[in-house]
Design a protein around this motif. Structure first.
Motif, PDB file in Angstrom:
ATOM      1  N   GLY A  71       7.440  35.206  -3.160  1.00  0.00           N
ATOM      2  CA  GLY A  71       8.431  34.448  -2.386  1.00  0.00           C
ATOM      3  C   GLY A  71       8.966  33.266  -3.167  1.00  0.00           C
ATOM      4  N   TYR A  72       8.138  32.631  -3.970  1.00  0.00           N
ATOM      5  CA  TYR A  72       8.587  31.509  -4.792  1.00  0.00           C
ATOM      6  C   TYR A  72       9.598  31.956  -5.837  1.00  0.00           C
ATOM      7  CZ  TYR A  72       8.349  27.391  -7.817  1.00  0.00           C
ATOM      8  OH  TYR A  72       8.696  26.298  -8.593  1.00  0.00           O
ATOM      9  N   GLY A  73       9.319  33.131  -6.397  1.00  0.00           N
ATOM     10  CA  GLY A  73      10.265  33.617  -7.404  1.00  0.00           C
ATOM     11  C   GLY A  73      11.627  33.942  -6.791  1.00  0.00           C
ATOM     12  N   ILE A  74      11.637  34.456  -5.572  1.00  0.00           N
ATOM     13  CA  ILE A  74      12.922  34.793  -4.940  1.00  0.00           C
ATOM     14  C   ILE A  74      13.693  33.552  -4.584  1.00  0.00           C
ATOM     15  CG2 ILE A  74      13.946  35.892  -2.895  1.00  0.00           C
ATOM     16  CD1 ILE A  74      11.594  37.878  -2.976  1.00  0.00           C
ATOM     17  N   VAL A  75      12.990  32.541  -4.083  1.00  0.00           N
ATOM     18  CA  VAL A  75      13.681  31.309  -3.651  1.00  0.00           C
ATOM     19  C   VAL A  75      14.235  30.553  -4.835  1.00  0.00           C
ATOM     20  CG1 VAL A  75      13.341  29.080  -2.509  1.00  0.00           C
ATOM     21  CG2 VAL A  75      12.319  31.146  -1.543  1.00  0.00           C
TER      22      VAL A  75
END
Length: 247
Positions: free
Chosen positions: A28-32
């Protein structure tokens, strides 16, 4: 299940769940935080177009031509001269015009052959005139033959004696003892038919010389080619000859 096993089972579940939470958080951090691609657009007010090519002169349009006023040029038709078909000559006429040439027969050129024959004749004349050639001929001269005849049954009259003398003369004519055989003697018996044909030829005694013996054998071949005189009494003659080589 004992106490240790329950504790290990619980710890494995906690660790697995923790790892799942960590992975989910990182995803999720990579997507955000993914970088946004900024797009820049240029408007017409931001630049000025400058052309360094000289301005092209406007093309002068020719005045319109009145098609109705100018007559159209008609194509000129060239006159083609009429060609007459060539006449093919008759084959018989062609052969009639050709005259056969008489070629004289060539004479055989025998000059070269005549020259060769003349040269050969001169060489032969030189050889016969030279002393060496005559010496060789003298060496090849045959010795004199001697033929003594013995008639079986004795003499029976002058007519038979004359018949024997003719046969002895023929044997003497065809007997040619070679040189170097002087003193050699051979004895021969011959049977001659009544009509003069040689029936048999037998050497009763040879000499001690091979060349002389060869001549005695060759005498038979020569006598077979001749015909002796017929016997006056119509009998078969049995004759013995003593062949001798003399000097």
């Amino acid at each position: 299940m004992n106490l240790h096993q329950e504790r290990y089972f619980f710890l494995s579940g906690v660790i697995s769940f923790s790892l799942f939470i960590i992975v989910l958080f990182l995803a999720g951090y990579g997507i955000v935080l993914s970088p946004k691609v900024q797009q820049f657009a240029m408007t017409k007010s931001d630049y000025i177009s400058v052309s360094i090519m000289p301005a092209a002169k406007p093309k002068e349009t020719p005045p319109p031509v009145n098609v109705a006023s100018t007559p159209l040029a008609q194509p000129v038709q060239e006159e083609v001269p009429e060609t007459k078909p060539e006449t093919v000559p008759d084959i018989s006429d062609l052969f009639s015009q050709v005259k056969p040439q008489k070629v004289p027969p060539k004479k055989a050129d025998n000059t070269k052959r005549n020259d060769e024959l003349n040269v050969l004749e001169k060489e032969l004349n030189k050889r016969t005139d030279s002393p060496r050639f005559t010496d060789k001929l003298n060496k090849l001269e045959l010795v004199k033959p001697s033929v003594k005849m013995i008639a079986q049954g004795g003499s029976s009259g002058p007519v038979v004696n004359e018949y024997h003398a003719k046969i002895q003369g023929l044997v003497y004519t065809y007997f040619h003892p070679p040189s170097g055989t002087v003193g050699q003697i051979a004895r021969v018996r011959m049977n001659i038919s009544a009509d003069g044909k040689l029936l048999s030829y037998k050497v009763l005694a040879y000499s001690g010389n091979t060349m002389f013996n060869g001549e005695v054998d060759w005498l038979k071949e020569r006598l077979n080619t001749i015909v002796f005189p017929k016997h006056p009494e119509g009998k078969e003659a049995v004759l013995e000859f003593i062949l001798t080589a003399k000097e």
